[in-house]
Scaffold this motif. Structure first.
Motif, PDB file in Angstrom:
ATOM      1  N   ALA A   1     -61.551  20.576  -3.916  1.00 64.46           N
ATOM      2  CA  ALA A   1     -60.435  19.965  -4.648  1.00 64.46           C
ATOM      3  C   ALA A   1     -59.361  19.496  -3.675  1.00 64.46           C
ATOM      4  N   ALA A   2     -59.074  20.326  -2.667  1.00 63.09           N
ATOM      5  CA  ALA A   2     -58.054  19.962  -1.688  1.00 63.09           C
ATOM      6  C   ALA A   2     -58.513  18.803  -0.811  1.00 63.09           C
ATOM      7  N   ILE A   3     -59.790  18.824  -0.417  1.00 64.18           N
ATOM      8  CA  ILE A   3     -60.274  17.753   0.450  1.00 64.18           C
ATOM      9  C   ILE A   3     -60.378  16.442  -0.330  1.00 64.18           C
ATOM     10  N   GLY A   4     -60.581  16.537  -1.635  1.00 67.35           N
ATOM     11  CA  GLY A   4     -60.555  15.341  -2.472  1.00 67.35           C
ATOM     12  C   GLY A   4     -59.170  14.708  -2.474  1.00 67.35           C
ATOM     13  N   GLU A   5     -58.135  15.548  -2.484  1.00 65.21           N
ATOM     14  CA  GLU A   5     -56.769  15.033  -2.399  1.00 65.21           C
ATOM     15  C   GLU A   5     -56.552  14.324  -1.060  1.00 65.21           C
TER      16      GLU A   5
END
Length: 249
Positions: free
Chosen positions: A185-189
């Motif tokens: 989720a963070a790397i998608g951001e």
């Protein structure tokens, strides 16, 4: 030579040699029945060449393409490395001299002109930009420049703040598996934020993650938020890119 001996000789880790073998960059000439890798003189010569290219900032994929090309000329490459390193040394010598003069100036032992204070400094070329252009072409870099140039100072500050926030968030997650839901989720951001400044394909995004580890300038900058962050982001970005590509029709 056994793998531990080769690694110690070159000043690298055994894990690095394992990785080079796994990706086909440097395959040992012999493997014993017990599975031990044995490195020949030819292997060591190739390893030296690989590390010279790494020193100059070449990504592993590019090194692999170069040294495994039938037209690769090792002698020519060594001459090129020598020329670049001599040029780098000359520039560093100038900067060291400028630093020594500056120390004398600050102690009141001599006077420096404004011009003298910047001898040896040359930021006319950006190594990150050049490497990006070589890897992905001019398009993404030019679009990122145009986008950044169109931003107000407040907008640029906001982007920097967002980047640091994501770095800190990923640093807290770096001990989890890179494919965990939280990490993804963070790397998608991170992927979406980068694409507000340019246009990064999933493969370009994955390649950028590799650069975070291959280029120590990136690694040092990122690992300020937490040791191992650069490697964690590389793994998370690779998994994210592969997963997103598999979902595309």
């Amino acid at each position: 030579m056994k793998i531990k001996e080769a690694a110690d000789l070159a000043g690298i880790s055994v894990r690095t040699l394992h990785h080079y073998d796994e990706i086909g960059l440097l395959v040992p000439d012999q493997v014993t029945e017990a599975g031990y890798r044995l490195y020949s003189e030819d292997n060591l010569e190739m390893l030296q060449q690989i590390l010279l290219f790494r020193e100059l900032g070449f990504p592993l994929r590019q090194i692999q393409d170069i040294i495994h090309n039938p037209d690769f000329d090792r002698q020519e490459a060594l001459e090129m490395h020598k020329g670049i390193l001599l040029e780098r040394r000359a520039r560093l010598d100038k900067m060291i001299h400028t630093l020594e003069q500056t120390l004398l100036h600050t102690r009141g032992e001599m006077n420096m002109s404004s011009q003298d204070k910047f001898k040896g400094f040359d930021f006319s070329s950006n190594p990150y930009e050049q490497e990006a252009r070589e890897r992905w072409g001019n398009g993404p870099v030019d679009r990122a420049h145009a986008k950044t140039a169109s931003m107000s100072q407040e907008e640029q500050d906001a982007v920097t703040s967002s980047m640091n926030t994501i770095y800190r968030r990923l640093a807290l997650l770096r001990h989890q598996p890179a494919d965990s839901a939280e990490a993804q989720a963070a790397i998608g951001e991170w992927y979406r934020l980068l694409n507000t400044m340019g246009t990064y394909s999933l493969q370009a995004f994955k390649g950028l993650g590799e650069l975070y580890v291959q280029d120590e300038r990136f690694t040092l900058n990122m690992d300020q938020f937490g040791e191992g962050l650069a490697a964690f982001m590389r793994d998370a970005m690779a998994f994210y890119a592969d997963q997103q590509e598999n979902r595309e029709p």
